[in-house]
Design a protein around this motif. Structure first.
Motif, short mmCIF file in Angstrom:
data_model
loop_
_atom_site.label_atom_id
_atom_site.label_comp_id
_atom_site.label_asym_id
_atom_site.label_seq_id
_atom_site.Cartn_x
_atom_site.Cartn_y
_atom_site.Cartn_z
N SER A 1 -29.41 -25.94 9.55
CA SER A 1 -28.02 -25.46 9.56
C SER A 1 -27.87 -24.03 9.08
N GLN A 2 -28.95 -23.48 8.48
CA GLN A 2 -28.88 -22.13 7.92
C GLN A 2 -30.26 -21.48 8.00
N PRO A 3 -30.70 -21.16 9.22
CA PRO A 3 -32.04 -20.58 9.37
C PRO A 3 -32.16 -19.21 8.71
N PHE B 1 -25.56 -27.05 16.53
CA PHE B 1 -25.74 -25.77 15.83
C PHE B 1 -25.13 -24.60 16.61
N ALA B 2 -24.15 -24.90 17.44
CA ALA B 2 -23.54 -23.86 18.28
C ALA B 2 -22.92 -22.73 17.45
N SER B 3 -22.48 -23.03 16.23
CA SER B 3 -21.86 -22.00 15.39
C SER B 3 -22.85 -20.90 15.00
N LEU B 4 -24.14 -21.16 15.16
CA LEU B 4 -25.15 -20.16 14.82
C LEU B 4 -25.48 -19.23 15.98
N THR B 5 -24.95 -19.51 17.15
CA THR B 5 -25.37 -18.80 18.36
C THR B 5 -25.22 -17.28 18.23
N GLU B 6 -24.07 -16.81 17.80
CA GLU B 6 -23.82 -15.37 17.73
C GLU B 6 -24.83 -14.66 16.83
N ARG B 7 -25.12 -15.27 15.67
CA ARG B 7 -26.07 -14.64 14.74
C ARG B 7 -27.49 -14.69 15.29
#
Length: 285
Positions: A77-79, A98-104
């Motif tokens: 959840s927090q790579p 984990f779609a919320s991480l896509t932009e980062r």
């Protein structure tokens, strides 16, 4: 003469490009924060540069093992983005969870999302589709096809070798009073269908194929054999040893309970193979 020179130049250019393409593919590597994708990449020999929570992977997934040299990129959840940026992968694979991480993640490398265990889909077909898609994207189509064919062959063999068995209840412990029990849309149920065994749990399940229930619900299935898939959370074994509710379950009382080593319940074909082998082995007298 001029035409011959131009043709010669173009031929040299084409030869150079042809030589560079295999080299580029040979150096391509992929990262993922999803264990289902990770086990599939490993099974088709696609180079894995990094994956998340490797200790958790080995505790819950078991096999295939993550080779030395694959970076542990932190929590799913927090790579660890700084670590990933030091040696950017060719592409990072995620799932909708984990779609919320896509932009980062896209600041480091292109991101592709896969959706295994989608509501209303057939799990067995989905995990084969995932295998083909990863084989296509990584240039390992033949290995992906081989994994699919090997899985079908294994299921056919185990279907013929398995002993007769009563209906099964497949569970994983959440704590000393609650279990995930697996039914429709789960990997475990898909395997049971492929090797012609019966799942006793026919009640509704979520998109991941399980229901969260208290262990008292297991009393509704006195004729079923209970299958416990590890790992068991810390402290649960001691609590169960003192629990009359647990000790009087027919499978526990009659010593017919089966215990299997960790198999990723949300896995793909590698986990399906492992679950089928372990289950048929445990069912044999």
């Amino acid at each position: 003469m001029c035409h011959r020179s131009i043709l010669s130049f173009l031929a040299r250019c084409c030869l150079t490009v042809a030589c560079l393409l295999p080299l580029s593919n040979a150096h391509a590597q992929w990262a993922t924060i999803n264990w289902t994708i990770a086990e599939t990449l490993l099974a088709i020999d696609a180079p894995l540069s990094g994956t998340a929570q490797q200790n958790g992977y080995h505790e819950w997934v078991g096999e295939p093992r993550i080779p030395d040299g694959v970076a542990d990129i932190g929590l799913r959840s927090q790579p660890n983005l700084e670590l990933m940026a030091q040696s950017p992968p060719t592409q990072t694979f995620i799932s909708p969870m984990f779609a919320s991480l896509t932009e980062r993640l896209e600041r480091i490398a292109p991101v592709t999302s896969f959706s295994p265990y989608s509501p209303g889909t057939h799990t067995w077909q989905e995990i084969q589709t995932l295998t083909r898609q990863l084989g296509e994207l990584t240039g390992h189509r033949l290995q992906a096809a081989q994994l699919i064919n090997e899985t079908h062959a294994l299921m056919d063999t185990l279907s013929q070798q398995r002993p007769n068995a009563p209906p099964l209840l497949m569970v994983q412990f959440m704590d000393a009073r609650h279990v995930r029990i697996f039914g429709d849309n789960s990997l475990y149920n898909a395997v049971l269908e492929r090797i012609n065994l019966t799942n006793a749990w026919e009640r509704p399940t979520n998109a991941w194929g399980f229901s969260l229930v208290g262990i008292e619900a297991l009393y509704d299935y006195p004729e079923a054999t209970l299958v416990v898939v590890e790992p068991v959370p810390a402290g649960v074994e001691d609590a169960l040893a003192k629990s009359g509710l647990w000790q009087h379950l027919p499978s526990v009382k009659n010593a017919t309970l089966l215990r299997l080593p960790p198999v990723w319940s949300f896995g793909a074909l590698p986990s399906a193979q492992r679950f089928a082998r372990e289950l048929v082995s445990a069912l044999r007298p």
